[in-house]
Design a protein around this motif. Structure first.
Motif, PDB file in Angstrom:
ATOM      1  N   LEU A   1      28.594 -13.358  31.757  1.00 48.80           N
ATOM      2  CA  LEU A   1      28.375 -13.741  33.082  1.00 48.80           C
ATOM      3  C   LEU A   1      26.989 -13.043  33.564  1.00 48.80           C
ATOM      4  N   SER A   2      26.190 -13.941  34.575  1.00 48.32           N
ATOM      5  CA  SER A   2      24.898 -13.268  34.941  1.00 48.32           C
ATOM      6  C   SER A   2      24.844 -13.822  36.422  1.00 48.32           C
TER       7      SER A   2
ATOM      8  N   LYS B   1      20.260  -3.649  43.290  1.00 50.41           N
ATOM      9  CA  LYS B   1      21.481  -2.843  42.873  1.00 50.41           C
ATOM     10  C   LYS B   1      22.382  -3.668  41.989  1.00 50.41           C
ATOM     11  N   THR B   2      22.626  -4.847  42.467  1.00 52.55           N
ATOM     12  CA  THR B   2      23.515  -5.755  41.622  1.00 52.55           C
ATOM     13  C   THR B   2      22.784  -6.239  40.110  1.00 52.55           C
TER      14      THR B   2
ATOM     15  N   GLU C   1      20.247  -4.688  38.905  1.00 49.88           N
ATOM     16  CA  GLU C   1      20.229  -3.524  38.134  1.00 49.88           C
ATOM     17  C   GLU C   1      21.352  -3.312  37.197  1.00 49.88           C
ATOM     18  N   GLU C   2      22.502  -3.570  37.824  1.00 50.63           N
ATOM     19  CA  GLU C   2      23.858  -3.108  37.218  1.00 50.63           C
ATOM     20  C   GLU C   2      24.068  -4.083  36.201  1.00 50.63           C
ATOM     21  N   TRP C   3      23.638  -5.191  36.243  1.00 50.54           N
ATOM     22  CA  TRP C   3      23.961  -6.472  35.532  1.00 50.54           C
ATOM     23  C   TRP C   3      23.194  -6.232  34.263  1.00 50.54           C
ATOM     24  N   ARG C   4      21.739  -5.966  34.610  1.00 48.99           N
ATOM     25  CA  ARG C   4      20.902  -5.573  33.593  1.00 48.99           C
ATOM     26  C   ARG C   4      21.371  -4.512  32.452  1.00 48.99           C
ATOM     27  N   ARG C   5      21.872  -3.382  33.078  1.00 49.69           N
ATOM     28  CA  ARG C   5      22.458  -2.285  32.136  1.00 49.69           C
ATOM     29  C   ARG C   5      23.422  -2.675  31.316  1.00 49.69           C
TER      30      ARG C   5
ATOM     31  N   GLU D   1      29.498  -6.822  30.023  1.00 50.94           N
ATOM     32  CA  GLU D   1      30.603  -6.708  30.521  1.00 50.94           C
ATOM     33  C   GLU D   1      30.684  -6.929  32.018  1.00 50.94           C
ATOM     34  N   TRP D   2      29.539  -7.155  32.541  1.00 48.62           N
ATOM     35  CA  TRP D   2      29.302  -7.275  33.917  1.00 48.62           C
ATOM     36  C   TRP D   2      30.148  -8.553  34.552  1.00 48.62           C
ATOM     37  N   GLY D   3      30.737  -8.333  35.768  1.00 47.76           N
ATOM     38  CA  GLY D   3      31.560  -9.389  36.212  1.00 47.76           C
ATOM     39  C   GLY D   3      32.962  -9.638  35.666  1.00 47.76           C
TER      40      GLY D   3
END
Length: 209
Positions: free
Chosen positions: A33-34, A195-196, A198-202, A206-208
């Protein structure tokens, strides 16, 4: 910010090839998810942006050893690859994601002789899986892949490792960090959205979830 990286990023933002949708994430072919989506194919509809990308990709080809053929990766890089090949006066082929299910059953379309030195053109690198699958198809056809140029990369460590293991040099026009910098500078996204993103990029896998 490198001039070409910044210019390409700003132009892709200007034509709205980049979409930001954290509340309704996009689903990639990998299942990830992106909140961020980049559609470089939109550039084909804008002659000035199309020419910028064509000329920038063409300039990048000088960083590779001598090659005989340009290969585009279907479907996103067929047009870009053909434009670069035309500019350089080189033969062009493209690589399908899977063999044709009728006729000759081709995976590589066009005339490609075994022993040819091939430079691959791609539009976007995410996990690198489909791009390197095209590289393998060309190698299976008895060709030497001298490297790959692409318009954009997310720069995921997984992709960087995969390219390293495959022995493929990758050069891109712009990337995720440059795109975010340009998006903030141009007002395309607000500072609080960082912030969102950068969290996704890290941890994109698993994001979302």
């Amino acid at each position: 910010m490198d001039n070409t990286s910044k210019q390409v990023a700003l132009e892709l933002l200007r034509i709205e090839a980049v979409k930001l949708r954290p509340e309704q994430p996009f689903t990639w072919a990998s299942g990830w998810l992106s909140p961020f989506y980049c559609d470089n194919r939109k550039a084909l509809s804008y002659p000035d942006v199309r020419n910028l990308i064509r000329d920038s990709l063409t300039q990048c080809t000088s960083r590779f050893p001598e090659f005989d053929v340009i290969a585009g990766v279907a479907t996103g890089a067929i047009a870009q690859g053909a434009l670069v090949a035309d500019r350089l006066g080189k033969p062009f082929v493209y690589v399908r994601s899977s063999p044709k299910d009728h006729g000759m059953g081709n995976l590589v379309e066009g005339k490609l002789d075994a022993g040819s030195r091939v430079l691959v053109v791609e539009d976007l690198i995410s996990t690198g899986g489909s791009s390197l699958k095209a590289v393998q198809a060309l190698r299976d056809a008895g060709c030497e892949v001298v490297g790959m140029v692409a318009s954009f990369t997310y720069g995921f460590p997984q992709a960087e490792q995969a390219f390293k293991e495959a022995g493929v040099t990758l050069v891109t026009l712009t990337d995720y960090p440059h795109m975010l910098d340009a998006a903030i500078e141009s007002g395309y996204i607000k500072q609080e959205s960082l912030k969102t993103l950068e969290e996704w990029r890290r941890n994109p896998s698993e994001w979302g979830r």
